[in-house]
Design a protein around this motif. Structure first.
Motif, short mmCIF file in Angstrom:
data_model
loop_
_atom_site.label_atom_id
_atom_site.label_comp_id
_atom_site.label_asym_id
_atom_site.label_seq_id
_atom_site.Cartn_x
_atom_site.Cartn_y
_atom_site.Cartn_z
N THR A 86 0.82 -1.20 0.00
CA THR A 86 0.00 0.00 0.00
C THR A 86 0.85 1.24 0.00
O THR A 86 0.38 2.31 -0.34
N ALA A 87 2.12 1.12 0.35
CA ALA A 87 2.99 2.29 0.32
C ALA A 87 3.11 2.84 -1.09
O ALA A 87 3.34 4.02 -1.29
N CYS A 88 2.94 1.96 -2.09
CA CYS A 88 3.10 2.40 -3.48
C CYS A 88 1.79 2.85 -4.10
O CYS A 88 1.74 3.83 -4.80
N ASN A 89 0.69 2.08 -3.86
CA ASN A 89 -0.51 2.39 -4.62
C ASN A 89 -1.76 2.52 -3.77
O ASN A 89 -2.84 2.72 -4.28
N GLY A 90 -1.63 2.38 -2.47
CA GLY A 90 -2.76 2.58 -1.58
C GLY A 90 -3.82 1.52 -1.68
O GLY A 90 -4.94 1.71 -1.25
N LYS A 91 -3.51 0.36 -2.25
CA LYS A 91 -4.49 -0.70 -2.42
C LYS A 91 -4.09 -1.94 -1.66
O LYS A 91 -2.93 -2.31 -1.62
N LYS A 92 -5.10 -2.58 -1.04
CA LYS A 92 -4.85 -3.91 -0.48
C LYS A 92 -4.94 -4.93 -1.60
O LYS A 92 -5.58 -4.71 -2.62
N SER A 93 -4.28 -6.05 -1.38
CA SER A 93 -4.41 -7.12 -2.37
C SER A 93 -5.80 -7.71 -2.27
O SER A 93 -6.47 -7.64 -1.25
N SER A 94 -6.27 -8.29 -3.37
CA SER A 94 -7.53 -8.99 -3.38
C SER A 94 -7.23 -10.46 -3.58
O SER A 94 -6.09 -10.86 -3.75
N GLY A 95 -8.30 -11.29 -3.58
CA GLY A 95 -8.06 -12.70 -3.81
C GLY A 95 -7.97 -13.47 -2.51
O GLY A 95 -8.35 -13.00 -1.45
N PRO A 96 -7.43 -14.69 -2.58
CA PRO A 96 -7.44 -15.59 -1.43
C PRO A 96 -6.56 -15.11 -0.29
O PRO A 96 -5.55 -14.44 -0.49
N GLU A 97 -6.96 -15.47 0.91
CA GLU A 97 -6.17 -15.18 2.10
C GLU A 97 -5.11 -16.26 2.27
O GLU A 97 -5.27 -17.39 1.80
N PRO A 98 -4.01 -15.94 2.95
CA PRO A 98 -3.01 -16.98 3.23
C PRO A 98 -3.60 -18.04 4.13
O PRO A 98 -4.50 -17.77 4.94
N PRO A 99 -3.13 -19.29 4.01
CA PRO A 99 -3.70 -20.38 4.82
C PRO A 99 -3.36 -20.23 6.30
O PRO A 99 -2.35 -19.64 6.67
N GLU A 100 -4.24 -20.76 7.14
CA GLU A 100 -3.97 -20.76 8.57
C GLU A 100 -3.01 -21.91 8.89
O GLU A 100 -3.08 -22.98 8.30
N ILE A 101 -2.11 -21.67 9.84
CA ILE A 101 -1.11 -22.66 10.21
C ILE A 101 -1.53 -23.37 11.48
O ILE A 101 -1.82 -22.72 12.51
N ASN A 102 -1.59 -24.68 11.43
CA ASN A 102 -2.00 -25.50 12.57
C ASN A 102 -1.01 -25.37 13.74
O ASN A 102 0.20 -25.39 13.54
N ASP A 103 -1.53 -25.23 14.96
CA ASP A 103 -0.67 -25.07 16.15
C ASP A 103 0.26 -26.26 16.33
O ASP A 103 1.42 -26.10 16.74
N LYS A 104 -0.22 -27.46 16.05
CA LYS A 104 0.62 -28.65 16.22
C LYS A 104 1.79 -28.64 15.23
O LYS A 104 2.88 -29.11 15.55
N VAL A 105 1.53 -28.11 14.05
CA VAL A 105 2.61 -27.99 13.07
C VAL A 105 3.68 -27.05 13.59
O VAL A 105 4.88 -27.30 13.47
N LEU A 106 3.28 -25.95 14.17
CA LEU A 106 4.22 -24.96 14.70
C LEU A 106 5.01 -25.49 15.89
O LEU A 106 6.16 -25.11 16.10
N GLU A 107 4.40 -26.39 16.67
CA GLU A 107 5.10 -26.95 17.83
C GLU A 107 6.32 -27.77 17.39
O GLU A 107 7.31 -27.86 18.12
N ASN A 108 6.24 -28.38 16.23
CA ASN A 108 7.34 -29.21 15.73
C ASN A 108 8.34 -28.40 14.91
O ASN A 108 9.34 -28.93 14.46
N PHE A 109 8.07 -27.12 14.73
CA PHE A 109 8.81 -26.27 13.80
C PHE A 109 9.80 -25.35 14.53
O PHE A 109 9.46 -24.77 15.56
N ASN A 110 11.00 -25.24 13.98
CA ASN A 110 12.01 -24.32 14.52
C ASN A 110 12.15 -23.11 13.62
O ASN A 110 12.39 -23.26 12.41
N GLU A 111 12.02 -21.93 14.18
CA GLU A 111 12.07 -20.71 13.38
C GLU A 111 13.46 -20.42 12.83
O GLU A 111 13.59 -19.78 11.78
#
Length: 531
Positions: free
Chosen positions: A9-34
């Motif tokens: 939006t810094a460039c054109n003042g518009k939000k993206s349209s279309g699909p939202e990013p998928p939700e990440i399962n908490d159990k998946v994150l528990e096994n994940f290292n950042e």
């Protein structure tokens, strides 16, 4: 952490349209290292559908890099390997109703499919996910904003991960280059050509002189596998193709600053007139439109070519003959001597696509993000130090002797395929000079790049992206217009159609729907600028 809203939006003042990013399962994150390795604590398996080059191993998990990376990351890949020439059919069948892989890898997904299936949520939206889970790629996109602009679709979303050519790696951005026989220049007592007329005079002298001293008139002033290489290295002298080579026939009108379809420009006509002159006088290989690649390479190896356009003469023609060639500089013509032949650092977009089937998105993205780092690029292209490469006294990485001189009598590419899988291209990641050891990294190619660097374009456009509706209209328009322009280009050069018919040619292109074609291209160009 920079947010998605700020970036776009810094460039054109518009939000993206279309699909939202998928939700990440908490159990998946528990096994994940950042950060750090392994990426996951408990091993996981991902299914990749991957394009396979003909020389690549049939068992990816037995190659050095994927065995090593599985041990590092705790992520096992089930590779479904698809021959390169079968990728399109396999992609289409899978997307039409087959079982989706977790990732399409080196499957060369077309931009129109990225948008179509991204909006249908078959492919995941990556904007926020890149920011959250891919620090190496994020840093590159921040450093080179044009790449971020290029991978962003008209709805504001990113649906794939790119192949990036390091903007500092000039040789790979130029790819094929013009070459000329230094020893023949010396025999002819001629200086290196600096202008179009100098080049013409050299080609003419080659044709008229028995430079190989075999008593035959068999020297070929310019020879190659096709005419396009010569056309492309001369574009700058005539001022066409002035935004690089990612767009077949689009550039910027130097008089108006507007988008231009340059095959109708007088400058392009002048380029064809020059090529026609060379062809008519026998200074271009007579069978350049029909010659087989291997035949051309053989003639170069035999020492018949006075000039050519390839990536590396030493690679193609052998060390002895290849070293007689030196880089042809940017030639000066009516429009100056800027060198217009260069690709965009955003080389490809469809090499890594994550599908809705994927249940381990954070781990998948971190898996790929490693290859945007310097260490990851080193593993991907070079393998392991001490086993496949060593660092020389200058700090440069070099493949070990068993790679360059195979004990089994294999070519270097065949030997490398036991250890790595990058040969054949199409891979996502970043190509850097220090870790890439293809023909573009050879000393001869690097020296040529340095000669051409001062005359290179300051701005090169990546491929544009289009809406689904634009793609539907553009595909047929482009197929017809480009086919006709290609055909007439060849006819004008060979003289089978005289350039006196130029005005008829222009009118026919305009009647083929050029106005609508350019309206679509202009919309895409404006979006690219505004991203």
């Amino acid at each position: 952490m920079m947010s998605f809203i700020f970036i776009f939006t810094a460039c054109n003042g518009k939000k993206s349209s279309g699909p939202e990013p998928p939700e990440i399962n908490d159990k998946v994150l528990e096994n994940f290292n950042e950060t750090g390795m392994p990426i996951v604590n408990e091993p996981i398996t991902l299914n990749f559908m991957a394009g396979k080059f003909v020389l690549a191993s049939d068992q990816y998990n037995e190659t050095l890099i994927w065995r090593t990376y599985e041990e590092m990351s705790n992520i096992h890949i089930n590779w479904e390997l698809v021959p390169y020439d079968g990728r399109e059919e396999k992609r289409n069948l899978t997307l039409a109703g087959g079982t989706l892989p977790d990732v399409f890898y080196t499957m060369s997904m077309p931009n129109q499919d990225l948008l179509k299936y991204g909006q249908q949520e078959v492919f995941i939206t990556m904007n926020d996910l890149i920011e959250e889970y891919m620090p190496n790629l994020t840093a590159l996109l921040d450093q080179y904003p044009d790449i971020r602009k290029g991978i962003t679709f008209p709805d504001g979303n990113i649906y794939s991960l790119p192949t990036i050519y390091d903007p500092e790696f000039t040789s790979v951005l130029l790819s094929t280059k013009g070459w000329i026989r230094q020893d023949w220049l010396e025999k002819l007592e001629m200086d290196m050509p600096e202008t179009l007329d100098d080049f013409y005079q050299y080609l003419k002298a080659v044709k008229e002189t028995d430079l190989n001293e075999n008593g035959k008139n068999d020297e070929i002033p310019f020879g190659a596998t096709d005419i396009l290489g010569m056309r492309d290295i001369l574009k700058g002298a005539f001022g066409v193709g002035n935004r690089g080579s990612m767009h077949a026939y689009l550039d910027e009108d130097p008089d108006t600053g507007e988008l231009r379809f340059y095959p109708l420009a007088d400058d392009y006509k002048a380029l064809l007139e020059y090529l026609n002159k060379l062809y008519a006088e026998g200074l271009i290989q007579e069978n350049i439109y029909s010659i087989e690649q291997n035949q051309s390479y053989s003639m170069g190896t035999e020492g018949l070519y006075g000039s050519t356009v390839i990536i590396s003469p030493t690679t193609i023609y052998g060390e002895e003959m290849g070293k007689k060639f030196v880089a042809l500089p940017a030639l000066e013509g009516p429009a100056g001597n800027t060198y217009h032949k260069a690709t965009s650092p955003l080389a490809h977009m469809g090499g890594f696509v994550v599908t809705s089937e994927n249940k381990h998105i954070p781990a998948t993205l971190r898996w790929m993000d490693y290859f945007y780092s310097k260490e990851g690029a080193k593993l991907f292209f070079m393998g392991l130090e001490g086993e496949t490469f060593e660092e020389d006294e200058n700090g440069d990485l070099q493949y070990v002797d068993k790679i360059t001189n195979s004990p089994d009598g294999l070519t270097m590419e065949q030997e490398l395929s036991k250890y790595i899988t990058w040969i054949g291209g199409g891979y996502p990641g970043i190509v850097r000079e220090e870790t890439f050891k293809g023909s573009e990294s050879l000393p001869q190619s690097l020296e040529a790049a340095e000669i051409l660097r001062p005359n290179m374009l300051e701005e090169v456009w990546p491929s544009f992206t289009y809406t689904v509706e634009e793609n539907n209209k553009l595909s047929s328009l482009q197929a017809d217009i480009h086919k006709y322009v290609d055909e007439m280009q060849d006819k004008f050069i060979t003289g089978t159609e005289p350039l006196a018919k130029w005005d008829e040619y222009v009118k026919k292109v305009e009647k083929m729907g050029l106005k609508e074609y350019m309206e679509i291209q202009k919309s895409a160009y404006e979006r690219y600028k505004d991203n």
